[in-house]
Design a protein around this motif. Sequence first.
Motif, short mmCIF file in Angstrom:
data_model
loop_
_atom_site.label_atom_id
_atom_site.label_comp_id
_atom_site.label_asym_id
_atom_site.label_seq_id
_atom_site.Cartn_x
_atom_site.Cartn_y
_atom_site.Cartn_z
N LEU A 1 -14.38 8.22 -2.19
CA LEU A 1 -13.39 8.12 -3.26
C LEU A 1 -13.98 8.58 -4.59
O LEU A 1 -13.31 9.27 -5.37
CB LEU A 1 -12.86 6.69 -3.37
CG LEU A 1 -12.05 6.17 -2.20
CD1 LEU A 1 -11.79 4.67 -2.36
CD2 LEU A 1 -10.74 6.93 -2.05
N ALA A 2 -15.23 8.19 -4.85
CA ALA A 2 -15.89 8.58 -6.11
C ALA A 2 -16.02 10.10 -6.20
O ALA A 2 -15.80 10.68 -7.27
CB ALA A 2 -17.26 7.91 -6.21
N ARG A 3 -16.35 10.74 -5.08
CA ARG A 3 -16.45 12.21 -5.08
C ARG A 3 -15.08 12.83 -5.37
O ARG A 3 -14.98 13.81 -6.12
CB ARG A 3 -17.00 12.72 -3.75
CG ARG A 3 -18.51 12.54 -3.62
CD ARG A 3 -19.10 13.30 -2.44
NE ARG A 3 -18.48 12.98 -1.16
CZ ARG A 3 -18.82 11.97 -0.37
NH1 ARG A 3 -19.79 11.16 -0.74
NH2 ARG A 3 -18.20 11.76 0.78
N HIS B 1 -3.52 4.88 -3.50
CA HIS B 1 -3.76 3.47 -3.77
C HIS B 1 -5.27 3.16 -3.71
O HIS B 1 -5.80 2.43 -4.56
CB HIS B 1 -2.99 2.61 -2.77
CG HIS B 1 -3.13 1.14 -3.03
ND1 HIS B 1 -3.38 0.26 -2.04
CD2 HIS B 1 -3.05 0.42 -4.17
CE1 HIS B 1 -3.46 -0.96 -2.55
NE2 HIS B 1 -3.26 -0.89 -3.84
N ALA B 2 -5.97 3.73 -2.74
CA ALA B 2 -7.42 3.50 -2.63
C ALA B 2 -8.16 4.03 -3.86
O ALA B 2 -9.04 3.35 -4.40
CB ALA B 2 -7.95 4.14 -1.35
N GLN B 3 -7.81 5.24 -4.31
CA GLN B 3 -8.45 5.80 -5.50
C GLN B 3 -8.15 4.91 -6.71
O GLN B 3 -9.03 4.67 -7.54
CB GLN B 3 -7.96 7.22 -5.76
CG GLN B 3 -8.44 8.23 -4.76
CD GLN B 3 -7.72 9.56 -4.91
OE1 GLN B 3 -6.63 9.65 -5.45
NE2 GLN B 3 -8.36 10.62 -4.41
N TYR B 4 -6.91 4.45 -6.79
CA TYR B 4 -6.54 3.56 -7.90
C TYR B 4 -7.38 2.28 -7.86
O TYR B 4 -7.85 1.82 -8.91
CB TYR B 4 -5.04 3.23 -7.84
CG TYR B 4 -4.66 2.13 -8.80
CD1 TYR B 4 -4.56 2.38 -10.16
CD2 TYR B 4 -4.42 0.83 -8.35
CE1 TYR B 4 -4.24 1.37 -11.06
CE2 TYR B 4 -4.09 -0.17 -9.23
CZ TYR B 4 -4.01 0.09 -10.58
OH TYR B 4 -3.70 -0.92 -11.46
N SER B 5 -7.55 1.71 -6.68
CA SER B 5 -8.34 0.48 -6.56
C SER B 5 -9.74 0.68 -7.14
O SER B 5 -10.27 -0.19 -7.84
CB SER B 5 -8.45 0.04 -5.10
OG SER B 5 -7.18 -0.28 -4.60
N LEU B 6 -10.32 1.83 -6.87
CA LEU B 6 -11.67 2.10 -7.36
C LEU B 6 -11.69 2.37 -8.86
O LEU B 6 -12.45 1.74 -9.60
CB LEU B 6 -12.27 3.30 -6.62
CG LEU B 6 -13.72 3.60 -6.97
CD1 LEU B 6 -14.64 2.50 -6.47
CD2 LEU B 6 -14.14 4.93 -6.40
N ARG C 1 0.82 -1.21 0.00
CA ARG C 1 0.00 0.00 0.00
C ARG C 1 0.86 1.26 0.00
O ARG C 1 0.62 2.19 -0.77
CB ARG C 1 -0.94 0.01 1.20
CG ARG C 1 -2.04 1.07 1.05
CD ARG C 1 -2.66 1.33 2.36
NE ARG C 1 -1.56 1.80 3.20
CZ ARG C 1 -1.64 2.75 4.11
NH1 ARG C 1 -2.75 3.32 4.34
NH2 ARG C 1 -0.61 3.13 4.79
N VAL C 2 1.87 1.30 0.84
CA VAL C 2 2.76 2.47 0.90
C VAL C 2 3.50 2.64 -0.42
O VAL C 2 3.61 3.75 -0.96
CB VAL C 2 3.73 2.36 2.09
CG1 VAL C 2 4.83 3.39 2.01
CG2 VAL C 2 2.97 2.49 3.41
#
Length: 148
Positions: free
Chosen positions: A69-71, A32-37, A18-19
């Motif tokens: 994340l979508a926002r 990473h979270a935005q990328y996952s979505l 993640r880092v």
Amino acid sequence: MNEPTIGYVVWRLAMRLRVSMDRALAPLGLTHAQYSLIASLYGLRTSQAPTQKQLADLTGLEPMYVSKLARQLETKGWVERLRDSHDTRAVRLAITSEGTAVTREAIAVTGRLLDQVTAPLGGRGSRRAAEAQAALEAMLAAPIDTDH
């Protein structure tokens, strides 16, 4: 000192990944979270835009976090949030052309990172990497009873 547990090793690997992903994706303006979505959204490419709930189920992220994340991605112009014509409570997500371009770059970046992470196993396409992935997927699929 006791040997580390498999839980500890999996947690450390997840944190390291993640880092590393956050650092590698930062120049593109992604976490990473935005990328996952957005990568999940890119990978679906269905005729009907998926709902936030469907993306939450696919990514394993909490629905409220997917909404957040979508926002964020909508603010960047990479995702459109659309009201569902049949269910006014549901929000559907569609990737924009700008989002598609950024996601393609991000996929290349994360691919290079995964090449590095899997190098000790012989690379992403190796038998050892496939076996490790299968073992991790079996662990993910196993039910966990948190009541005990």
